[in-house]
Design a protein around this motif. Structure first.
Motif, PDB file in Angstrom:
ATOM      1  N   SER A   1      16.150   0.827  25.962  1.00 54.32           N
ATOM      2  CA  SER A   1      14.897   0.953  25.935  1.00 54.32           C
ATOM      3  C   SER A   1      14.232   1.443  25.858  1.00 54.32           C
ATOM      4  N   LEU A   2      14.216   3.385  25.846  1.00 58.12           N
ATOM      5  CA  LEU A   2      13.335   3.803  25.700  1.00 58.12           C
ATOM      6  C   LEU A   2      13.871   4.392  24.380  1.00 58.12           C
ATOM      7  N   HIS A   3      14.519   4.073  23.867  1.00 54.58           N
ATOM      8  CA  HIS A   3      15.155   3.976  21.913  1.00 54.58           C
ATOM      9  C   HIS A   3      14.396   3.095  21.728  1.00 54.58           C
ATOM     10  N   VAL A   4      14.314   2.044  21.854  1.00 52.42           N
ATOM     11  CA  VAL A   4      13.890   0.674  20.835  1.00 52.42           C
ATOM     12  C   VAL A   4      11.901   0.960  20.504  1.00 52.42           C
ATOM     13  N   LEU A   5      11.705   0.841  21.936  1.00 50.95           N
ATOM     14  CA  LEU A   5       9.720   1.535  21.970  1.00 50.95           C
ATOM     15  C   LEU A   5       9.869   2.885  21.159  1.00 50.95           C
ATOM     16  N   ARG A   6      10.732   3.949  21.254  1.00 52.16           N
ATOM     17  CA  ARG A   6       9.809   5.178  20.514  1.00 52.16           C
ATOM     18  C   ARG A   6      10.082   4.850  19.631  1.00 52.16           C
ATOM     19  N   GLU A   7      11.687   3.753  18.882  1.00 56.49           N
ATOM     20  CA  GLU A   7      11.118   3.571  17.095  1.00 56.49           C
ATOM     21  C   GLU A   7      10.045   2.779  17.092  1.00 56.49           C
ATOM     22  N   LEU A   8       9.282   2.404  17.938  1.00 55.81           N
ATOM     23  CA  LEU A   8       8.045   1.855  17.187  1.00 55.81           C
ATOM     24  C   LEU A   8       6.842   2.658  17.405  1.00 55.81           C
ATOM     25  N   GLY A   9       6.774   3.740  17.711  1.00 58.71           N
ATOM     26  CA  GLY A   9       6.197   4.912  17.874  1.00 58.71           C
ATOM     27  C   GLY A   9       5.585   4.857  19.223  1.00 58.71           C
ATOM     28  N   VAL A  10       6.507   4.094  20.002  1.00 60.56           N
ATOM     29  CA  VAL A  10       5.297   4.438  21.780  1.00 60.56           C
ATOM     30  C   VAL A  10       6.196   5.719  22.457  1.00 60.56           C
ATOM     31  N   ASP A  11       5.467   6.509  23.132  1.00 58.38           N
ATOM     32  CA  ASP A  11       6.364   7.528  24.354  1.00 58.38           C
ATOM     33  C   ASP A  11       5.990   6.918  25.771  1.00 58.38           C
ATOM     34  N   PRO A  12       7.000   6.075  25.547  1.00 59.84           N
ATOM     35  CA  PRO A  12       6.454   4.968  27.050  1.00 59.84           C
ATOM     36  C   PRO A  12       6.203   6.448  28.432  1.00 59.84           C
ATOM     37  N   VAL A  13       5.471   5.872  29.534  1.00 60.66           N
ATOM     38  CA  VAL A  13       5.924   7.313  30.572  1.00 60.66           C
ATOM     39  C   VAL A  13       5.934   6.262  32.093  1.00 60.66           C
ATOM     40  N   GLY A  14       5.935   4.855  31.486  1.00 63.76           N
ATOM     41  CA  GLY A  14       5.466   4.044  32.849  1.00 63.76           C
ATOM     42  C   GLY A  14       6.430   3.875  33.079  1.00 63.76           C
TER      43      GLY A  14
ATOM     44  N   GLY B   1      13.605  -4.277  26.403  1.00 58.69           N
ATOM     45  CA  GLY B   1      13.685  -3.682  24.773  1.00 58.69           C
ATOM     46  C   GLY B   1      14.554  -4.537  24.224  1.00 58.69           C
ATOM     47  N   ALA B   2      14.698  -5.457  24.074  1.00 59.29           N
ATOM     48  CA  ALA B   2      15.075  -6.649  23.804  1.00 59.29           C
ATOM     49  C   ALA B   2      13.993  -7.306  23.210  1.00 59.29           C
ATOM     50  N   VAL B   3      12.859  -7.655  23.822  1.00 57.95           N
ATOM     51  CA  VAL B   3      11.772  -8.005  23.512  1.00 57.95           C
ATOM     52  C   VAL B   3      11.065  -7.032  22.139  1.00 57.95           C
ATOM     53  N   ALA B   4      10.970  -6.498  22.702  1.00 55.71           N
ATOM     54  CA  ALA B   4      10.191  -5.532  21.302  1.00 55.71           C
ATOM     55  C   ALA B   4      11.107  -5.211  20.513  1.00 55.71           C
ATOM     56  N   ALA B   5      12.772  -5.438  20.148  1.00 54.36           N
ATOM     57  CA  ALA B   5      13.192  -5.539  19.308  1.00 54.36           C
ATOM     58  C   ALA B   5      13.392  -6.749  18.179  1.00 54.36           C
ATOM     59  N   ARG B   6      13.083  -7.648  19.219  1.00 53.65           N
ATOM     60  CA  ARG B   6      12.914  -9.118  19.020  1.00 53.65           C
ATOM     61  C   ARG B   6      11.494  -9.216  17.363  1.00 53.65           C
ATOM     62  N   TYR B   7      10.288  -8.438  18.640  1.00 48.59           N
ATOM     63  CA  TYR B   7       9.007  -8.986  17.985  1.00 48.59           C
ATOM     64  C   TYR B   7       8.734  -7.619  18.745  1.00 48.59           C
ATOM     65  N   PRO B   8       9.080  -6.670  16.613  1.00 50.45           N
ATOM     66  CA  PRO B   8       8.104  -5.649  16.643  1.00 50.45           C
ATOM     67  C   PRO B   8       6.951  -5.374  16.271  1.00 50.45           C
ATOM     68  N   GLU B   9       6.756  -6.489  15.018  1.00 49.78           N
ATOM     69  CA  GLU B   9       5.649  -7.152  15.015  1.00 49.78           C
ATOM     70  C   GLU B   9       4.307  -6.821  16.191  1.00 49.78           C
ATOM     71  N   ARG B  10       4.743  -7.867  16.999  1.00 50.85           N
ATOM     72  CA  ARG B  10       3.655  -7.775  18.327  1.00 50.85           C
ATOM     73  C   ARG B  10       3.598  -6.683  19.323  1.00 50.85           C
ATOM     74  N   VAL B  11       4.723  -5.664  19.560  1.00 51.82           N
ATOM     75  CA  VAL B  11       4.287  -4.944  19.818  1.00 51.82           C
ATOM     76  C   VAL B  11       3.543  -3.560  18.845  1.00 51.82           C
ATOM     77  N   GLU B  12       3.946  -3.567  17.315  1.00 51.53           N
ATOM     78  CA  GLU B  12       2.804  -2.978  16.739  1.00 51.53           C
ATOM     79  C   GLU B  12       1.123  -3.638  16.599  1.00 51.53           C
ATOM     80  N   GLU B  13       1.098  -4.613  17.188  1.00 59.24           N
ATOM     81  CA  GLU B  13      -0.345  -5.219  17.176  1.00 59.24           C
ATOM     82  C   GLU B  13      -0.913  -4.535  18.327  1.00 59.24           C
ATOM     83  N   ILE B  14      -0.344  -5.049  19.157  1.00 61.74           N
ATOM     84  CA  ILE B  14      -0.395  -4.183  20.709  1.00 61.74           C
ATOM     85  C   ILE B  14      -0.847  -2.657  20.431  1.00 61.74           C
ATOM     86  N   LEU B  15      -0.567  -1.627  19.789  1.00 58.16           N
ATOM     87  CA  LEU B  15      -0.486  -0.595  20.049  1.00 58.16           C
ATOM     88  C   LEU B  15      -1.248  -0.458  19.020  1.00 58.16           C
TER      89      LEU B  15
END
Ligand code: ZN
Length: 270
Positions: free
Chosen positions: A112-125, A67-81
């Motif tokens: 960590s669920l919260h920060v990923l959901r804020e980025l539009g991820v529905d994490p199941v793993g 979660g802390a990495v997603a919060a620090r690098y949201p643009e990278r998570v968006e690129e991955i998605l």
């Protein structure tokens, strides 16, 4: 277990740790930019190179992101998605659940669920930082509706955890780039860094063996380690070997877990 005409499965997974490994090791590292730069390489250079490689080979992968990495690098998570890959849970910080109190462990998972959901991820793993569980982890994951774990080393095939709805996608140190490539300057200075060709030999041999037994080949990689040029060349070579096999289903962890869940449910019912 596998789709028709396939006899085995494979997952390319990347644990996008960035600085969190070093911050979990020692919080004082926050004041040591040189130490942290080992992890920042993953965010700055490793992930973009990996995404480029995956585009070239037209494969989807799974990225486990603290979660802390997603919060620090949201643009990278968006690129991955944006490239169609799966993003899944990997703690909030990079601390092992076994080293946390019950309240801390719950807080890590919820945040960590919260920060990923804020980025539009529905994490199941979920992959634990360190592949380690506390006595509470499985129940906590089930409570939050997590479908699969990828942490255990006790099988070659997906299975369902006893007394739990969770599917396990087993891993192994030999299929982890960290075991072969990571040097910890404090602890393993005398360790030899493996050459890419040594690791290719190990991974290729295991791939053939797992395919022969109808198992699941889960590669665990880290952008800060596999993201070096010579190692990415090796990974590309391995992917060529994987793609040349007609009997191998290369999928995301989520796709494998969803299939395993359905197949195991049928056999449990039957
Ligand atoms: Zn990690």
């Amino acid at each position: 277990m596998w789709p028709s005409e396939k006899r085995a499965g494979a997952v390319l997974s990347f644990d996008f740790d960035a600085e969190e490994v070093w911050l979990a090791e020692d919080p004082d590292n926050v004041h040591r930019p040189g130490v942290l730069s080992q992890g920042r390489y993953g965010a700055k250079v490793g992930v973009p190179l990996i995404l480029g490689l995956l585009r070239d080979v037209r494969l989807s992968a799974t990225f486990f992101v603290p979660g802390a990495v997603a919060a620090r690098y949201p643009e990278r998570v968006e690129e991955i998605l944006a490239d169609g890959h799966e993003v899944a849970l990997h703690g909030y910080t990079h601390r092992s659940p076994a080293a946390l109190s019950a309240a801390e462990e719950e807080d890590e998972l919820v945040r960590s669920l919260h920060v990923l959901r804020e980025l539009g991820v529905d994490p199941v793993g979920y992959r634990s930082p360190s592949w380690d569980f506390s006595e509470r982890t499985l129940a906590l994951l089930a409570r939050e509706g997590v479908l699969y774990s990828s942490n255990m080393m006790d099988d070659l095939r997906p299975y369902r955890h006893e007394g739990s709805p969770l599917i396990e996608l087993p891993v192994q140190w030999m299929l982890d780039d960290a075991a072969h490539f990571w040097i910890d300057a404090k602890e393993s200075w005398t360790k030899k860094i493996s050459t890419p060709s040594e690791v290719l030999e190990i991974w290729r041999g295991e791939l053939e063996g797992v395919c022969g037994l109808g198992g699941l080949f889960v590669l665990t990689m880290h952008p800060q380690f596999i993201g070096r040029p010579s190692r990415l060349t090796m990974l590309r070579e391995l992917i060529d070997v994987m793609k040349a096999r007609d009997d191998l289903w290369i999928a995301t962890a989520r796709e494998v877990a969803e299939r395993a869940d359905a197949v195991l449910e049928r056999s449990e019912d039957g």
